[in-house]
Every structure is written in structure tokens, then in C-alpha cells.
Scaffold this active site. Structure first.
Site, PDB file in Angstrom:
ATOM      1  N   LYS A 160      62.210  62.672  91.970  1.00 19.93           N
ATOM      2  CA  LYS A 160      62.022  62.761  90.518  1.00 19.93           C
ATOM      3  C   LYS A 160      63.143  63.661  90.000  1.00 19.93           C
ATOM      4  O   LYS A 160      63.500  64.643  90.669  1.00 19.93           O
ATOM      5  CB  LYS A 160      60.642  63.386  90.270  1.00 19.93           C
ATOM      6  CG  LYS A 160      60.200  63.494  88.828  1.00 19.93           C
ATOM      7  CD  LYS A 160      58.788  64.112  88.769  1.00 19.93           C
ATOM      8  CE  LYS A 160      58.232  64.195  87.368  1.00 19.93           C
ATOM      9  NZ  LYS A 160      56.838  64.730  87.366  1.00 19.93           N
ATOM     10  N   SER A 167      50.328  63.995  87.210  1.00 22.26           N
ATOM     11  CA  SER A 167      51.633  63.321  87.095  1.00 22.26           C
ATOM     12  C   SER A 167      52.082  62.557  88.334  1.00 22.26           C
ATOM     13  O   SER A 167      53.063  61.824  88.268  1.00 22.26           O
ATOM     14  CB  SER A 167      52.717  64.326  86.707  1.00 22.26           C
ATOM     15  OG  SER A 167      52.633  64.590  85.332  1.00 22.26           O
ATOM     16  N   SER A 189      53.749  61.946  84.584  1.00 19.21           N
ATOM     17  CA  SER A 189      55.157  61.980  84.221  1.00 19.21           C
ATOM     18  C   SER A 189      56.091  61.469  85.321  1.00 19.21           C
ATOM     19  O   SER A 189      57.239  61.147  85.037  1.00 19.21           O
ATOM     20  CB  SER A 189      55.566  63.407  83.860  1.00 19.21           C
ATOM     21  OG  SER A 189      55.436  64.258  84.997  1.00 19.21           O
TER      22      SER A 189
END
Lengths: 96, 468
Positions: B75, B174, B150
Site C-alpha cells: 500500500k 481498512s 482504505s
């Protein structure tokens, strides 16, 4: 519904170091009212006898020896990250 | 899908396929999946250099590591070499990390190869990856739907089999929520299990590092490499991934997560799994977690408060993009932050400033921290009787792009089932358990006691074997 004035939101933006324009300020006022209304749900709880949980897992203070560790990051690399620099310092606008 | 990591490591080790071939193949897959907007950058040059180094080691008969030759994605809020770490924000658009996150360093030390950096909600604020400054990531099963967030990009590249595993961060759901929306495994470990050094901070009391993969075994392999103490993150604990799994005989289904508000297809899938456990001899009961109803309100006080503090560092002075032509320092801060943050960042920073300001601090922040204790006590009472708790991971399957963007509270509600484990610091795992009528994945959340991460993975493995 929680009501909050645009002036209060302007103060909040200043506290948060955010230079918002009037449209953004109006939109955020609305959003913040909605969010505060939702989180006010916690008022229903009687927590008078309950301690706080600022952290989970129960770790106590963690100590280590105060010795210099070899680091891979150089001063030059860090200075290069700055948006503006001169020789060995970071440039900023006039403070006073 | 079967365990992938072990077979890649084996193929690289016996020379039937080189690390270079794997990297090239996975970069090709990433390029052909561009329409999903799951990746913000590829780190091809560095990945190939590392692959060649590993291939040389193999040829020379040297040990190349437990993950030698396995390509992965991070990420884009992990500091990692080879491409800027943007946190999907304009503020860090050109930020080239001078160091790497401990999690990435540990994976590289075992021979894993980072090939790219995945899209996210800017600074990890969001539940749909619609808050990225670089465009929305699309769901792996339906491009008109959100990836979740996210860590949306990491979930999508795993689901599309671009890589066998991807790293994410989970502060309130997330990892678990996008894992559910894309039909892959995703773990939020026990708080403190993996070092957060070198990862962009959001909310320090709930931030965790975890991963996505296509099998519980692959999740376990990755977590075992990353977990453990790190002197650079003093909140880390001893490796919980070497704990023995607990035998699971009694399972509690959290009643508050099986109401009429939850999609019928999701409830049916969860009930079917409960029946399977009962047939296997487990006791499965409905259990009460009344504080679940208050968890999201606690979360949206505690987390913005921590965000407003953690994001104070982005001021345009030492790194990141600086607003031009500011005459004073105050103007420079204000304009840099206004231009560098997306709306959701500003919302959360301002809510945080509000709940921490004098006059409101006790009513909001202190009240939320006391309520958090009540939630933790409810979990402890349930775990005194049950070996594991379960719930759906999400109340709906992946929603349409744009469906929740006008109403922040509605968006926040998509995290209602994942937030409680985050506030309590306990491990939770998303397990894919089928699809709804539209073909969208459904996720089951397994929740364990503090440090019981291996129990959840062992149960997930059992479920996978039972359906084979």
C-alpha cells in the site's frame, strides 16, 4: 441536530492550520454538524465509574540503552527532501 | 485458490522458473490490469535488480530466504524504495523515502520482491478508495463498484492475482473491508504484532500492519516474517505468530451484526457457515455485544483526535509539497495543507481539533476512551466463554462508486462491524464465504482473543479444507 456557526468552523480551520475558502468552509460546516450529531450518541452512556483506555495491550514503559545506532540516512538525503534549501539549512519564509 | 507462496519459492529454488521471470510476469499482469487503477506506481527497475540478485544466489547455492523470488505489492503509505511514497495525496506526490518500513525490510531480507505501490484513500482516510488524489480504484469483480478501503488497491491486485500477497494497514477495517469486497483473505493482527516504523501514521492507538492473500497459509507465511519486536516501534510485542492455535469448540455470533440492516444474502452465508461448524461438532450461539452500537461513535472521536495530532507534521517545511508564494509562515502552513489534503483529511483533522479543544475534551475524547473500556470489558466477558467470535465483515457487499460520497456518516457506517476489534486491539480476519446474486464476494469476520491470530488462521484453513 448539532448546530455550529461558520465562524466556529473558521476558528477550527485556523486551529488546524488549514486555509479554506468560503465554499469549502460551508460544505465542511454541514459535514461537521452531521458527524457531531452522530458521535453525540455516546452521551447516552453512563461512564462515571469506568477508567479510560488510552492504549490496548497493557505494555508499560519500554526502555532501551541510550546508544548511538548506525543510521543509513544521511543529512544530505534529509536536506534534499526539503522543498527549499540553501547549503546546510532549510529555507522558510520570514517568521517575524 | 491454493497456497501460492510456497510454490513460487519452490520453483525459484529448483530453477524451474527464475525470480526475474516471476517479476516480469507479474509486472505484465499489473500493466494489463491498469483499468482498475489499483496501482499508483511500479518499481520495475529495482524489482528486476533484486530478482537478478536472488537468481544469482540460487545459482551459487546460497540461501536466498523464505520468500525468495515472491513478488508483492505495498500500500502506498509504506516507505519503500523504487517509487515515491505518496499516501495517495498531492502533499507527498514526490516524496522519495530515504529509508524503508521495517515490514518491507523484513520481507526483503527473506527474498520477497516489491513490484509496485497500491492506491488507497489519501492518508488511509476512507472506506472505498474514492478519497485518493489519483482516482478511484475499481472492484476486482465489478468495475462499477468500489474496491473498499482504505487499502483498496492492495485488495484488488491480490484478487486479480497480480501478486500472491500485498501489504495493507488497518485502523478501523481498512484491510478487512476491502478483503471482503474483493473476495480475498485479509488480516488485522493483534495491536503491536507488526512494527509500524516507516509507515505513514494515522491513529496511533489502533493502526496495525497486515496483509492480503488468497489462502490462510499464505497470510500466515507473510505475517510470520513481518511480526515481532522492533526497537524502532516501542509498541511492538513478541511474535504472536509463533503461538499455537487454540482448539475452537465454542463460537459466538455477534447478535448486533445479524440484524435486518444487514443484506439477507450475507446473513444467509454466515448462517450456512454456522451450520457447517455445528455439524463438525462446535457449539455456535448468538451472543450479545451491546457496545457495538457505540463503537463507531467512539471511533470517530478517538481516531480523528489522533489524526489531527499525527498529521500536524505535514507543514511543507522539511518534506512534501510546499504551497508557492506564501508571504508568511502561517500562510505557508495553511495553504500547503489546504492544497495537499483531500476533503476527508480536512474533515477528520477538524473533527479531531474540535474534540480535543478545551471545553469539549472531556465530553468527547475522555467519554470515548471510557466507553472504549466498556467495549473491551464486553469482549473479555465473551472470550471467557467463547473461543472465537464471528460476524459478517460488512453489512453489504461492495457498493456502487459514488453511492456514499455525499454523506460522510453513511460512508463511516460501512465500517460498523470492523471497528470494534480495532478499538479493542484484538485480531480479526476476513474469510471469503461465497457470493451474492450479483456475483459480489461476501466476507465473514473471525475475531480472536488478544494474541490469538494463529487460532483465526487455523480456523480459516479448516473452513477452506472442508469446502474442497
Amino acid at each position: 441536530m448539532v448546530q455550529i456557526t461558520t465562524n466556529a468552523v473558521r476558528d477550527l480551520a485556523q486551529l488546524s492550520a488549514l486555509a479554506l475558502d468560503d465554499d469549502e468552509l460551508a460544505a465542511l460546516t454541514d459535514d461537521i454538524e452531521h458527524i457531531l450529531t452522530y458521535i453525540n450518541k455516546l452521551d447516552e452512556l453512563d461512564t462515571s465509574e469506568v477508567p479510560s483506555s488510552y492504549q490496548v495491550g497493557g505494555l508499560q514503559n519500554q526502555y532501551r540503552d541510550d546508544v548511538v545506532q548506525p543510521h543509513t540516512v544521511t543529512t544530505e538525503q534529509l536536506l534534499n527532501l526539503a522543498p527549499e534549501r540553501s547549503a546546510t539549512t532549510i529555507k522558510v519564509p520570514k517568521v517575524l | 485458490m491454493a497456497d501460492q507462496i510456497a510454490s513460487i519459492v519452490q520453483n525459484v529454488a529448483n530453477g524451474s522458473k527464475t525470480a526475474r521471470q516471476y517479476v516480469l510476469e507479474r509486472i505484465e499482469r499489473a500493466r494489463s490490469s491498469e483499468s482498475y487503477n489499483a496501482l499508483l506506481s511500479l518499481t520495475e527497475e529495482r524489482a528486476l535488480e533484486r530478482a537478478d540478485m536472488i537468481d544469482t544466489k540460487i545459482v551459487d547455492g546460497e540461501a536466498a530466504g523464505r520468500l525468495a523470488g515472491v513478488p508483492f505489492v505495498v500500500k502506498d503509505n509504506f516507505l519503500a524504495y523504487g517509487a515515491p511514497t505518496t499516501a495517495a495525496s498531492k502533499l507527498l506526490e514526490n516524496f522519495d523515502a530515504p529509508l524503508q518500513a521495517t515490514a518491507v525490510e523484513r520481507l526483503e531480507a527473506e527474498g520477497a520482491i516489491c513490484i509496485g505501490k497500491a492506491n488507497l484513500d489519501a492518508f488511509a482516510h476512507g472506506g472505498s478508495t474514492e478519497n485518493s488524489a489519483y482516482g478511484v480504484t475499481k472492484n476486482a469483480h465489478d468495475q462499477t463498484r468500489v474496491a473498499g478501503g482504505s487499502s483498496g488497491g492492495s485488495a484488488v491486485v491480490t484478487a486479480l492475482d497480480v501478486v500472491s500477497f500485498a501489504l495493507g494497514t488497518d485502523t478501523g477495517g481498512s484491510i478487512r473491508q476491502p478483503a471482503a469486497f474483493n473476495g480475498v483473505y485479509g488480516i488485522k493482527p493483534t495491536y503491536g504484532a507488526v512494527s509500524r516504523y516507516g509507515v505513514v501514521a494515522m491513529a496511533s492507538s489502533t493502526d496495525t500492519i497486515g496483509c492480503f492473500a488468497s489462502s490462510p497459509r499464505d497470510v500466515e507465511t507473510v505475517m510470520q516474517v513481518m511480526a515481532g519486536r522492533d526497537e524502532r516501534d516501542m509498541t511492538t510485542i513478541d511474535a504472536v505468530y509463533s503461538n499455537k492455535p487454540r482448539p475452537v469448540k465454542k463460537i459466538g455470533v455477534i447478535k448486533q451484526t445479524m440484524t435486518d440492516d444487514v443484506a439477507p444474502s450475507i446473513r444467509a452465508a454466515v448462517e450456512a457457515q454456522c451450520d457447517a461448524w455445528r455439524q463438525a461438532g462446535c457449539q455456535v450461539d448468538m451472543v450479545d455485544l451491546p457496545m457495538l452500537e457505540y463503537s463507531l461513535a467512539m471511533y470517530y472521536i478517538i481516531v480523528p483526535a489522533e489524526i489531527s495530532s499525527n498529521l500536524a507534521r505535514y507543514d511543507g517545511i522539511r518534506y512534501g509539497r510546499r504551497a508557492e508564494q506564501a508571504a508568511t509562515l502561517a500562510e505557508l502552513y495553511g495553504r500547503t495543507r489546504d492544497q495537499g489534503f483531500v476533503t476527508e483529511n480536512k474533515r477528520r483533522i477538524m473533527i479531531g481539533s474540535y474534540v480535543l479543544s478545551s471545553g469539549f475534551f472531556d465530553a468527547y475524547y475522555s467519554q470515548a476512551q471510557r466507553a472504549r473500556t466498556m467495549l473491551i470489558r464486553e469482549f473479555e466477558a465473551l472470550f471467557a466463554e467463547y473461543d472465537m467470535l464471528i460476524s459478517p465483515t460488512t453489512p453489504t457487499t461492495a457498493f456502487a462508486i459514488g453511492e456514499n460520497t455525499d454523506d460522510p456518516v453513511k460512508m463511516y457506517l460501512s465500517d460498523i462491524m470492523t471497528v470494534p476489534a480495532s478499538l479493542a486491539g484484538i485480531p480479526a480476519l476476513n474469510v471469503p464465504i461465497g457470493h451474492d446474486d450479483a456475483g459480489l464476494p461476501i466476507g465473514l469476520q473471525l475475531i480472536g482473543r488478544y494474541g490469538d491470530d494463529m487460532t483465526l488462521l487455523s480456523q480459516a484453513r479448516g473452513m477452506m479444507e472442508a469446502t474442497r
